[in-house]
Design a protein around this motif. Structure first.
Motif, PDB file in Angstrom:
ATOM      1  N   LEU A 149       8.873  -3.300   1.992  1.00  0.00           N
ATOM      2  CA  LEU A 149       8.430  -1.911   1.822  1.00  0.00           C
ATOM      3  C   LEU A 149       6.989  -1.816   1.328  1.00  0.00           C
ATOM      4  CD1 LEU A 149       9.324   1.095   1.824  1.00  0.00           C
ATOM      5  CD2 LEU A 149       9.978   0.790  -0.567  1.00  0.00           C
ATOM      6  N   ASN A 150       6.664  -2.566   0.273  1.00  0.00           N
ATOM      7  CA  ASN A 150       5.337  -2.412  -0.347  1.00  0.00           C
ATOM      8  C   ASN A 150       4.183  -2.858   0.563  1.00  0.00           C
ATOM      9  OD1 ASN A 150       6.564  -1.366  -2.619  1.00  0.00           O
ATOM     10  ND2 ASN A 150       6.761  -3.360  -3.634  1.00  0.00           N
ATOM     11  N   PRO A 151       4.273  -4.046   1.194  1.00  0.00           N
ATOM     12  CA  PRO A 151       3.168  -4.432   2.105  1.00  0.00           C
ATOM     13  C   PRO A 151       3.015  -3.470   3.287  1.00  0.00           C
ATOM     14  CG  PRO A 151       4.541  -6.331   1.558  1.00  0.00           C
ATOM     15  CD  PRO A 151       5.260  -5.146   1.042  1.00  0.00           C
ATOM     16  N   LEU A 152       4.147  -2.998   3.822  1.00  0.00           N
ATOM     17  CA  LEU A 152       4.083  -2.072   4.955  1.00  0.00           C
ATOM     18  C   LEU A 152       3.435  -0.758   4.528  1.00  0.00           C
ATOM     19  CD1 LEU A 152       4.793  -1.370   7.855  1.00  0.00           C
ATOM     20  CD2 LEU A 152       7.089  -0.717   7.090  1.00  0.00           C
ATOM     21  N   ASN A 153       3.797  -0.275   3.354  1.00  0.00           N
ATOM     22  CA  ASN A 153       3.208   0.952   2.814  1.00  0.00           C
ATOM     23  C   ASN A 153       1.701   0.810   2.677  1.00  0.00           C
ATOM     24  OD1 ASN A 153       3.033   3.498   1.611  1.00  0.00           O
ATOM     25  ND2 ASN A 153       3.234   2.622  -0.441  1.00  0.00           N
ATOM     26  N   GLU A 154       1.241  -0.299   2.053  1.00  0.00           N
ATOM     27  CA  GLU A 154      -0.201  -0.515   1.836  1.00  0.00           C
ATOM     28  C   GLU A 154      -0.950  -0.649   3.157  1.00  0.00           C
ATOM     29  OE1 GLU A 154      -0.543  -3.926  -0.652  1.00  0.00           O
ATOM     30  OE2 GLU A 154       0.507  -2.999  -2.370  1.00  0.00           O
TER      31      GLU A 154
END
Length: 598
Positions: A19-24
């Motif tokens: 989730l976090n890498p995709l969001n960034e």
């Protein structure tokens, strides 16, 4: 700074490391992103805010990604969804696409391929939003607007008509409008409408209607015939409004001019008396709309107020009416008001005696807003056709892309897996490993079955035969598969056209053949079908005929349930400027004909 025009994306994944890498990454790519690890929180966000694209994991604790897509589409039917998973199968991919997912991406996600997929998905979203907005233009009009087929079957009504007659859309669409007209007026209305042709494509008529409470009221309709490329009428478009008050005024004037002058003074239409090319009487509405004083209007020839392009027509009609010659009962023309603005009026007039001499009593309605509405309606219709074509192109492109991905990624992996299993089998080739070898044989059989299923899916998504060998080859291949599956014999005849059709037209004709064969298998009880490609006098034809039970076209048109298969085929053909016909009768088979002008 984030460009809002790029789109608003909602991400749902219970794994923070995804989730976090995709969001960034998406934020850095210029998108406005909201990320959630909880499905419930994501659904609350969807209810509170508007999003364009949904990226969801497939396996999550609270709910599967497919169930989440269904819930999200109920909140926003125009939303576009993409499933991202590391545990996908062919079965779950097909299920996701059937649910309405735009694409299905395997983890780990390759960033370089993600942005093009998102761009295509957002393009579909924006097309859907624009299509909804253009439809609302028509629905918001106060004029009565409808479309109907040459046999009188209504194909579209706006909200104004539903309110006027106290009916729902589904109670009007698919049924004839004639029951709303008194029986004694049927012949007159039919005669007027059927008089339209390519040279005389518009007519305005006034007739009575039956209101929901049984009251007889009057309406004025402007009917426009719509033609195909062969100058055949395919549909009528009509814009109308209630003129009951005006009709009452006309009747009153016939009885007593003085007694009903008050009605004239307060009428919502322009009422003027013309004699000797001058206006002898004008009511307050004429003064208000034209902007001139009563003295100015009555001191100059009335032709001075007419638009230069319409002067000759208006004057000739006025003189013919005075002579008792036949002229249109109602017709539109333009005036120039005192401020120099062009306005549209619609005139209906009767011959009277004014102060002992012939004159005309003229009723004029300001139809400027209606003319603007007709123009918007026309533009909206063209926009909707363009959007329909574009959506079809995007869908076909995505099908082709998915078929390529199945071939290049899953297909190659399955091939390597089969090779490895055969190598293992050869290394274990002795009786001591019989149980293991049996398991390997089962796995190889399952692998072959999976390969067959993937080939079938790829063929249904986009048969490569069409691209490589043409439409006729594609039709023959699909017909063979259809015959094996259903037992219905299909004969495909004809030759490829001298010059190949455009790729999108070949695709549409192939899809129509697919839909027609599906309908035949479901409903016709046929045991034989013929498909023919031919060219006649510059017209390229696809003809599909079966020997089944046929059906009653009138019963289908009057059915409360829309026949989406037929509707979809017709719209596909009209989108490329073609002509679509169905010839059938109960007990005598069905023939479908598609004609494309070369």
């Amino acid at each position: 700074m984030t460009d809002m025009k790029k789109g608003r994306i909602l991400i749902v994944d219970d794994e923070p490391e995804v989730l976090n890498p995709l969001n960034e990454f998406l934020i850095k790519s210029g998108y406005k992103v909201s990320a959630f690890s909880s499905v419930k929180e994501a659904l609350e966000a969807l209810k509170a805010h508007e999003f364009d694209l949904l990226l969801t994991d497939l396996i999550m604790p609270e709910m599967t990604g497919i169930d989440f897509l269904k819930a999200a589409f109920e909140i926003d039917p125009l939303l576009v969804g993409i499933v991202i998973t590391g545990k996908g199968t062919v079965k779950t991919a097909v299920e996701a696409m059937k649910t309405g997912a735009f694409d299905y991406i395997m983890k780990p996600v390759e960033w370089k391929i993600l942005i093009p997929v998102i761009s295509r998905a957002l393009e579909v979203r924006f097309l859907r939003v624009r299509e909804k907005r253009y439809r609302s233009i028509v629905e918001d009009q106060v004029e009565l607007i409808c479309r109907f087929l040459p046999d009188g079957t209504v194909t579209y009504v706006n909200e104004a008509i539903c309110r006027y007659f106290g009916k729902k859309h589904e109670e009007l669409i698919g049924h004839s409008f004639m029951p709303f007209i008194p029986v004694e007026d049927h012949e007159f209305v039919k005669k007027q409408i059927y008089s339209l042709n390519k040279d005389n494509s518009v007519i305005t008529i006034e007739h009575r209607v039956i209101a929901p409470n049984g009251e007889i009221r009057w309406q004025r309709w402007t009917n426009r015939a719509l033609f195909d490329e062969h100058s055949r009428i395919i549909e009528y478009q009509a814009v109308g409004h209630d003129i009951t008050d005006r009709k009452k005024i006309e009747e009153s004037l016939k009885l007593s001019e003085e007694k009903y002058r008050l009605l004239i003074e307060n009428a919502n239409e322009i009422i003027v008396v013309a004699q000797d090319n001058m206006l002898k009487f004008v009511n307050p509405k004429a003064i208000k709309i034209m902007g001139f004083s009563e003295q100015e209007l009555m001191s100059r020839p009335f032709i001075d107020f007419i638009h230069p392009d319409d002067k000759e027509m208006v004057l000739n009609n006025h003189l013919k009416r005075l002579k008792g010659e036949k002229i249109p009962e109602v017709y539109p023309f333009r005036i120039i008001d005192k401020n120099g603005n062009t306005k549209w009026l619609e005139i209906s007039a009767v011959l009277i005696i004014w102060e002992g001499r012939p004159a005309t009593l003229n009723f004029l309605s300001d139809i400027t807003e209606r003319k603007l509405a007709e123009e918007k309606l026309k533009n909206s219709y063209m926009q909707l056709r363009s959007l329909s074509i574009r959506l079809s192109e995007v869908e076909e492109a995505e099908k082709q892309a998915l078929a390529s991905e199945l071939h290049d990624q899953i297909g190659q992996n399955l091939t390597v897996l089969g090779i490895n299993l055969n190598i293992i089998k050869s290394l274990l080739g002795n009786k001591e490993n019989a149980e293991i070898l049996s398991r390997i044989d089962d796995s190889l059989a399952l692998l072959n079955q999976t390969n067959e299923q993937i080939r079938d899916i790829m063929s249904n998504l986009r048969p490569s035969l069409i691209d490589d060998y043409g439409l006729l080859a594609g039709l023959r291949w699909y017909s063979e598969q259809f015959s094996k599956r259903t037992g219905i014999r299909v004969e495909v005849t004809g030759e490829e056209f001298d010059q190949r059709l455009a790729k999108n037209i070949e695709t549409i004709l192939f899809r129509i053949a697919q839909e027609a064969l599906t309908n035949i298998a479901k409903h016709s009880r046929a045991d034989s079908v013929t498909i023919k490609l031919q060219e006649t006098d510059g017209i390229e034809q696809l003809i599909i005929a079966d020997n089944g039970v046929g059906f009653d076209p009138n019963a289908v048109r009057q059915s409360k349930e829309p026949k989406w298969g037929i509707i979809t085929m017709k719209e596909r053909v009209q989108a490329i400027g073609g002509n679509f016909q169905i010839k059938t009768k109960q007990g005598d088979g069905t023939t479908l004909i598609v004609e494309i002008k070369k």
